[in-house]
Design a protein around this motif. Structure first.
Motif, PDB file in Angstrom:
ATOM      1  N   ASP A 110      27.808   8.622  71.508  1.00  0.00           N
ATOM      2  CA  ASP A 110      27.011   7.393  71.582  1.00  0.00           C
ATOM      3  C   ASP A 110      27.647   6.247  70.805  1.00  0.00           C
ATOM      4  O   ASP A 110      27.412   5.086  71.119  1.00  0.00           O
ATOM      5  CB  ASP A 110      25.595   7.627  71.031  1.00  0.00           C
ATOM      6  N   LEU A 111      28.442   6.573  69.809  1.00  0.00           N
ATOM      7  CA  LEU A 111      29.019   5.528  68.959  1.00  0.00           C
ATOM      8  C   LEU A 111      30.443   5.135  69.337  1.00  0.00           C
ATOM      9  O   LEU A 111      30.811   3.969  69.190  1.00  0.00           O
ATOM     10  CB  LEU A 111      28.981   5.965  67.494  1.00  0.00           C
ATOM     11  N   VAL A 112      31.265   6.096  69.793  1.00  0.00           N
ATOM     12  CA  VAL A 112      32.689   5.770  69.974  1.00  0.00           C
ATOM     13  C   VAL A 112      33.265   6.088  71.356  1.00  0.00           C
ATOM     14  O   VAL A 112      34.383   5.675  71.652  1.00  0.00           O
ATOM     15  CB  VAL A 112      33.558   6.467  68.895  1.00  0.00           C
ATOM     16  N   HIS A 113      32.567   6.816  72.183  1.00  0.00           N
ATOM     17  CA  HIS A 113      33.096   7.120  73.518  1.00  0.00           C
ATOM     18  C   HIS A 113      33.050   5.862  74.382  1.00  0.00           C
ATOM     19  O   HIS A 113      32.105   5.072  74.298  1.00  0.00           O
ATOM     20  CB  HIS A 113      32.272   8.238  74.169  1.00  0.00           C
ATOM     21  N   ASN A 114      34.054   5.680  75.222  1.00  0.00           N
ATOM     22  CA  ASN A 114      34.104   4.504  76.111  1.00  0.00           C
ATOM     23  C   ASN A 114      32.844   4.372  76.965  1.00  0.00           C
ATOM     24  O   ASN A 114      32.444   3.268  77.328  1.00  0.00           O
ATOM     25  CB  ASN A 114      35.321   4.555  77.021  1.00  0.00           C
ATOM     26  N   ASP A 115      32.227   5.510  77.319  1.00  0.00           N
ATOM     27  CA  ASP A 115      31.021   5.495  78.150  1.00  0.00           C
ATOM     28  C   ASP A 115      29.734   5.453  77.331  1.00  0.00           C
ATOM     29  O   ASP A 115      28.642   5.402  77.903  1.00  0.00           O
ATOM     30  CB  ASP A 115      30.994   6.731  79.053  1.00  0.00           C
ATOM     31  N   GLY A 116      29.842   5.476  76.018  1.00  0.00           N
ATOM     32  CA  GLY A 116      28.662   5.432  75.158  1.00  0.00           C
ATOM     33  C   GLY A 116      28.181   4.009  74.948  1.00  0.00           C
ATOM     34  O   GLY A 116      28.944   3.050  75.111  1.00  0.00           O
ATOM     35  N   PRO A 117      26.914   3.837  74.572  1.00  0.00           N
ATOM     36  CA  PRO A 117      26.370   2.489  74.409  1.00  0.00           C
ATOM     37  C   PRO A 117      27.125   1.628  73.399  1.00  0.00           C
ATOM     38  O   PRO A 117      27.349   0.447  73.651  1.00  0.00           O
ATOM     39  CB  PRO A 117      24.925   2.716  73.951  1.00  0.00           C
TER      40      PRO A 117
END
Length: 191
Positions: free
Chosen positions: A13-20
């Motif tokens: 949720d914090l660092v993935h390209n697909d996370g917000p």
């Protein structure tokens, strides 16, 4: 001296390209500063030296029962429905080499020491030196370093494996942390 590497809040949720947050300013800083690749390099160095590798994440029950209603930061988490335990968003980023034997600390506040088993584990393993990095520099990295310092751990922050929403926030945080920790890079860190 026994060392451990704390990987702080590098979750989807914090660092993935697909996370917000990965789609916003923090994600831009994470990508631009190559935080995941640099963190993986430090994980490998820690494992090669026989140091413990610990992963810290922030997460809440689906109804956010642990989430403080008085915190502006946690109110935003609840509002946007992120960081729910048992979901993809609270999993450690898949580019990082998390292994079955690594301790996973789940926290409900900014500091990884508050209300968790982190201190107990570190004392039981006779760890005296903590190497830390992650996101965000202004939040969990600062909190972890200050709490570890006050618990008499030797602290090291890997500057180029940390990021905040802006370069200025990151730089100001690192400048403040230099009073509590040695500041190093992923190329120079030693375990």
């Amino acid at each position: 001296m026994s060392s451990a590497y704390l990987v702080l809040d590098l979750q989807n949720d914090l660092v993935h390209n697909d996370g917000p947050n990965g789609k916003g300013p923090l994600g831009e800083q994470v990508r631009g500063r190559q935080i995941l690749a640099r963190t993986q390099k430090v994980i490998s160095r820690a494992r090669d030296a026989g140091a413990a590798v610990l992963f810290v994440r922030v997460g809440f029950s689906p109804d956010y029962r642990e989430c403080s209603p008085t915190s502006p930061m946690f109110a935003a988490i609840r509002k946007f429905g992120i960081l729910k335990l048992g979901t993809w968003g609270t999993e450690i980023h898949p580019d990082l080499d998390r292994r079955e034997g690594d301790l996973l600390v789940t926290k409900h506040r900014v500091s990884p020491f508050y209300g968790t088993n982190l201190d107990l584990f570190l004392r039981a393993q006779r760890i005296q030196r903590l190497v830390m990095s992650g996101v965000s520099t202004v939040a969990v990295v600062q909190a972890a370093t200050r709490d570890a310092h006050d618990r008499d751990f030797e602290c090291v922050v890997v500057e180029d494996a940390c990021a905040a929403a802006t370069a200025e926030e990151h730089e100001n945080s690192i400048a403040a942390l230099a009073r509590f920790a040695a500041i190093t890079t992923s190329d120079d860190v030693a375990f």
